[in-house]
Design a protein around this motif. Structure first.
Motif, PDB file in Angstrom:
ATOM      1  N   SER A 185       7.006 -32.635   9.652  1.00  0.00           N
ATOM      2  CA  SER A 185       5.836 -32.061  10.320  1.00  0.00           C
ATOM      3  C   SER A 185       5.803 -30.545  10.302  1.00  0.00           C
ATOM      4  CB  SER A 185       5.789 -32.544  11.776  1.00  0.00           C
ATOM      5  OG  SER A 185       6.986 -32.207  12.459  1.00  0.00           O
ATOM      6  N   GLY A 237       3.642 -27.942   6.663  1.00  0.00           N
ATOM      7  CA  GLY A 237       3.304 -29.144   7.424  1.00  0.00           C
ATOM      8  C   GLY A 237       3.526 -30.405   6.618  1.00  0.00           C
ATOM      9  N   SER A 238       2.963 -31.493   7.096  1.00  0.00           N
ATOM     10  CA  SER A 238       3.204 -32.809   6.509  1.00  0.00           C
ATOM     11  C   SER A 238       1.946 -33.376   5.860  1.00  0.00           C
ATOM     12  CB  SER A 238       3.686 -33.774   7.608  1.00  0.00           C
ATOM     13  OG  SER A 238       3.796 -35.091   7.100  1.00  0.00           O
ATOM     14  N   ASN A 241       0.031 -37.194   7.735  1.00  0.00           N
ATOM     15  CA  ASN A 241      -1.055 -37.387   8.698  1.00  0.00           C
ATOM     16  C   ASN A 241      -2.347 -36.785   8.147  1.00  0.00           C
ATOM     17  OD1 ASN A 241       0.708 -38.455  10.892  1.00  0.00           O
ATOM     18  ND2 ASN A 241       1.573 -36.392  10.774  1.00  0.00           N
ATOM     19  N   PHE A 255      -0.987 -27.743  14.273  1.00  0.00           N
ATOM     20  CA  PHE A 255      -0.437 -28.680  13.306  1.00  0.00           C
ATOM     21  C   PHE A 255       0.479 -27.923  12.342  1.00  0.00           C
ATOM     22  CE2 PHE A 255      -4.676 -30.387  14.428  1.00  0.00           C
ATOM     23  CZ  PHE A 255      -4.254 -31.539  15.080  1.00  0.00           C
TER      24      PHE A 255
END
Length: 261
Positions: A185, A237-238, A241, A255
């Motif tokens: 994340s 980030g990832s 999602n 985020f």
């Protein structure tokens, strides 16, 4: 992030092993392209595919300071996995989701200049920005370049380049915004909690404390270099999602992690 500034997205992690995750990502990217209408470049590695291919051939691989040691006898296999299989898997997803794309490596059009980083690492490349002419022409033509992290030296030697460093170099060439996506994340602190904003001083402290190590340390160092060269934050980030990805790409700090100088 301004509307017409190119956006470089570095893709990593186990993404290439999951058709479901790839489909979700490219659905989101298609939405981003149609709604925001920004020039977009994907830069990728493919460590999982490399590991699988080396293992299938009975070859073992090691890492040093987060970088894959690449003996000359491995570079052909790694090139096939990254510039071949990984690149075309991503290109296939782009085609499936209606995104006009072109598959490239770091050597195409002299995009990046690459030399050997360290003889002890073998065919591992040190990278810096090169010529933006080809990639800028593709972006102007409405194409999304998908760039593998395989470089070529001035004397024609194939080099395995860390994909985070490759993404940074391409962002510098284009004066683009940069987002690094993996299967985590963002950057985590010593308590495994997400750090939303990370400065250079705190990043260096966390590396000294052994909290940020190996591949994540390489990523953070590349991001810090990019913030200095570009004069703007880099987001980490990832891709897991997609519903949060548009917010991350739009620069919303809740985020992922925003790394700044």
């Amino acid at each position: 992030m301004t509307q017409h500034t190119p956006l470089v997205i570095k893709l990593g992690g186990a993404l290439l092993e999951s058709n479901q995750d790839l489909a979700a990502l490219f659905t989101t990217l298609n939405t981003f392209i149609n709604e925001v209408k920004r020039p977009l470049v994907l830069v990728h590695g493919g460590g999982v595919l490399v590991d699988n291919q080396l293992k299938a051939m009975g070859l073992t691989s090691t890492k040093k300071d987060g970088l894959r040691v690449t003996p000359p006898e491995h570079i052909g296999v790694i090139t096939g996995a990254l510039a071949g299989t990984a690149n075309k898997l991503l290109l296939a997803q782009a085609i499936t989701h209606g995104v006009s794309s072109v598959g490239l490596c770091l050597g195409d059009g002299g995009l990046c200049r690459v030399s050997q980083l360290d003889p002890e690492l073998g065919s591992v490349g040190q990278i810096e920005g090169g010529d933006a002419t080809l990639i800028s022409s593709l972006l102007s033509g409405g194409f999304m370049p998908i760039v593998s992290s395989i470089g070529i030296t001035f004397d024609g030697q194939l080099m395995n380049v860390n994909a985070d460093q490759a993404g940074t170099a391409i962002a510098e060439v284009l004066n683009a915004d940069l987002v690094m996506l993996s299967d985590v994340s963002g950057i985590l602190d010593g308590e495994r909690a997400l750090i939303n904003e990370l400065t250079e001083d705190r990043a260096l402290t966390l590396m000294e404390q052994g909290v940020i190590t190996d591949g994540m340390a390489v990523k953070v160092k590349a991001a810090l270099q990019a913030t200095k060269k570009l004069g703007k934050p880099v987001a980490v980030g990832s891709w897991r999602n997609p519903e949060q990805l548009l917010s991350l790409l739009a620069g919303e700090s809740e985020f992922g992690t925003r790394i700044s100088h």
